[in-house]
Design an enzyme around this catalytic site. Structure first.
Site, mmCIF file in Angstrom:
data_model
loop_
_atom_site.group_PDB
_atom_site.id
_atom_site.type_symbol
_atom_site.label_atom_id
_atom_site.label_comp_id
_atom_site.label_asym_id
_atom_site.label_seq_id
_atom_site.Cartn_x
_atom_site.Cartn_y
_atom_site.Cartn_z
ATOM 1 N N HIS A 1 52.408 34.306 30.279
ATOM 2 C CA HIS A 1 51.414 35.302 30.543
ATOM 3 C C HIS A 1 52.172 36.644 30.177
ATOM 4 O O HIS A 1 51.903 37.928 29.651
ATOM 5 C CB HIS A 1 50.853 35.640 31.622
ATOM 6 C CG HIS A 1 50.097 35.886 32.695
ATOM 7 N ND1 HIS A 1 48.594 36.212 31.279
ATOM 8 C CD2 HIS A 1 49.820 36.685 33.040
ATOM 9 C CE1 HIS A 1 47.792 37.692 32.038
ATOM 10 N NE2 HIS A 1 48.559 37.477 33.320
ATOM 11 N N ARG B 1 56.739 39.116 39.097
ATOM 12 C CA ARG B 1 56.130 40.320 39.604
ATOM 13 C C ARG B 1 54.963 39.958 40.133
ATOM 14 O O ARG B 1 53.847 39.177 39.745
ATOM 15 C CB ARG B 1 55.431 41.197 38.029
ATOM 16 C CG ARG B 1 54.102 41.881 38.030
ATOM 17 C CD ARG B 1 53.882 42.335 36.151
ATOM 18 N NE ARG B 1 52.995 40.766 35.444
ATOM 19 C CZ ARG B 1 51.215 40.452 35.347
ATOM 20 N NH1 ARG B 1 51.271 41.904 36.309
ATOM 21 N NH2 ARG B 1 51.213 39.562 34.715
ATOM 22 N N ARG C 1 53.091 34.137 42.820
ATOM 23 C CA ARG C 1 52.321 33.249 41.525
ATOM 24 C C ARG C 1 52.935 32.781 41.206
ATOM 25 O O ARG C 1 53.302 31.524 40.399
ATOM 26 C CB ARG C 1 52.110 34.614 40.068
ATOM 27 C CG ARG C 1 51.357 34.133 38.405
ATOM 28 C CD ARG C 1 51.327 35.193 37.718
ATOM 29 N NE ARG C 1 49.751 36.098 38.202
ATOM 30 C CZ ARG C 1 49.314 37.054 38.167
ATOM 31 N NH1 ARG C 1 50.082 37.499 37.052
ATOM 32 N NH2 ARG C 1 48.385 37.707 38.292
ATOM 33 N N HIS D 1 51.103 32.068 33.857
ATOM 34 C CA HIS D 1 50.111 32.223 35.350
ATOM 35 C C HIS D 1 49.666 30.630 34.945
ATOM 36 O O HIS D 1 49.576 30.382 34.449
ATOM 37 C CB HIS D 1 48.330 33.391 33.977
ATOM 38 C CG HIS D 1 47.532 33.364 34.811
ATOM 39 N ND1 HIS D 1 46.971 32.924 35.498
ATOM 40 C CD2 HIS D 1 47.265 34.857 35.262
ATOM 41 C CE1 HIS D 1 46.037 33.047 36.769
ATOM 42 N NE2 HIS D 1 46.765 34.575 36.321
ATOM 43 N N GLU E 1 44.113 39.304 45.797
ATOM 44 C CA GLU E 1 44.765 38.275 44.453
ATOM 45 C C GLU E 1 46.205 37.844 45.274
ATOM 46 O O GLU E 1 46.547 38.393 45.835
ATOM 47 C CB GLU E 1 45.459 39.120 42.713
ATOM 48 C CG GLU E 1 43.895 39.607 42.342
ATOM 49 C CD GLU E 1 44.418 40.278 41.435
ATOM 50 O OE1 GLU E 1 45.799 40.076 40.383
ATOM 51 O OE2 GLU E 1 43.888 40.407 39.935
#
Ligand code: SIN
Length: 398
Positions: free
Chosen positions: A347, A382, A288, A242, A127
């Site tokens: 998110h 995060r 992200r 997200h 990811e």
């Protein structure tokens, strides 16, 4: 500030007694209940809806853990610090990356069916912002549901855990700066839940946003009731969007896991052109927050309410991501043949109730773990798939 939401007199209300009250049935709450029961504590497990309703159930990608032969906790720590944009608490992150793999392995030993390679090792996905493949996953893209199922099965065997479903904890009870339980609505009726300690594991605030990947219960009630009880909260300004939630009129903002980009999917503008390499050296796998901001800019520049995620470049995408493929198909998108319309959606809440490395807040007897807590692990952003891991580690430590 109003201290209590409701008028009540504890002497007039039915009272449930326990050693510990755990509020919430996501990964953090269930882990806490499990470990408390193992230690012989009587636990009340209060949940707003049913035990099966939590944000954990919706988590797709997985749990970050350095199981790869080319990986180690230090590399995981470095990636966590990069994603956190300078605001991650290094000591807390060190605990999580070091202890996390033991918690994941223990959960697997207790029945969580994570995907495996033919030689029996954990199959590891990739990811954003991870320098190695280290995402432990289950059923391709339904990791959270498997983690929650396994934990619920463990807790169900513990006679010391008393679940209270349809139990909305409205306020914490405090006296002389110490938390001694809560007042709640159980099936709509006021009750007192008395305990020597309370562990809050109520999740985040996603539902405060019009576009969100979160379930209905994610209204931030845990942060609010802890705040009213005198708990410190921190970092509430950091909300993670997200990058890739389904953006189709009339459909929920269903999450399209970052693991899809980890498997090679590309982001394309309204004109069908790839744009991430122009913004960041890690392109689609940049942190992200970076990817979400770039998508938002492309949407604004192109006058669009979405951009495209191209999963057609992935071999056997539907086999690798069965739940995503199935859900998109229900909404009329064949991910192996068509681009998926996506846009960022709220998110994850990085901030929350400030806790130490054992989940302790500044209010005696009050603990918090999981998304409702702010340990400092997440910093300003995060790292993908660090949240189930954080829930496991701090649920247990609390
Ligand atoms: C995802 O699968 O992209 C979500 C994982 C996460 O939020 O960490």
């Amino acid at each position: 500030m109003q201290r209590y939401l409701m008028n009540f007199d504890t002497r007039d209300l039915p009272t449930y007694m326990a050693d510990v009250l755990v509020v919430g049935s996501g990964v953090a709450g269930l882990s806490a209940a499990w470990k408390l029961a193992e230690a012989g504590k009587h636990v009340l497990l209060a949940v707003r809806d049913t035990l099966a309703d939590s944000n954990t159930d919706k988590a797709q990608g997985g749990i970050a853990s350095s199981f790869g032969a080319d990986d180690n906790p230090t590399l995981h720590l470095e990636d966590t610090l990069v994603a956190g944009a300078g605001l991650t608490d290094r000591d807390i992150a060190q605990i999580v990356v070091t202890e996390g793999p033991h918690d994941v392995a223990e959960l697997a030993e207790h029945g969580a069916e994570f995907d495996r390679t033919p030689d029996g090792k954990f199959a590891l996905g990739r990811e954003g912002c991870h320098c190695r493949s280290r995402i432990v996953h289950a059923h391709g893209d339904a990791t959270g549901a498997e983690v929650a199922r396994a934990l619920r099965a463990i807790v169900a065997k513990e006679e010391h855990v008393e679940p209270l479903e349809h139990c909305y904890v409205a306020d914490l009870l405090t006296r002389d700066g110490r938390c001694y339980g809560a007042v709640a609505l159980l099936d709509g009726k006021k009750v007192v839940l008395r305990a020597e300690a309370v562990v809050l594991a109520t999740g985040g605030t996603g539902r405060l946003y019009s576009k969100t990947t979160n379930p209905e219960g994610a209204t931030g009630s845990g942060v609010a009731l802890a705040f009213r009880a005198g708990a410190e909260v921190m970092d509430m300004e950091f909300v993670q969007f997200h990058p890739t939630a389904l953006a189709l009129d009339g459909c929920p903002n269903f999450l399209i896991s970052e693991a899809v980009r980890g498997a090679g999917a590309l982001l394309r503008s309204g004109k069908g052109e790839r744009f991430m390499p122009g913004y960041h050296p890690m392109a689609e796998l940049a942190p992200r927050d970076v990817v979400a901001r770039c998508i938002f800019k492309e949407m604004q520049d192109g006058g669009m309410d979405h951009v495209w995620l191209d999963a057609t470049v992935i071999d056997h995408a539907a086999e690798k991501f069965p739940m995503i493929a199935r859900t998109c198909k229900e909404y009329g998108v064949d991910i192996e043949k068509e681009y998926i319309p996506i846009a960022p959606a709220a998110h994850y809440m990085m901030g929350g109730v400030h806790t130490d490395e054992n989940g302790r807040t500044n209010v005696a007897g009050l603990y918090a773990a999981g998304e409702v807590a702010c340990t400092g692990l997440q910093g300003a952003n995060r790292l993908a798939s660090n949240s189930l891991l954080e829930g496991l580690v701090f649920g247990r430590r609390a």
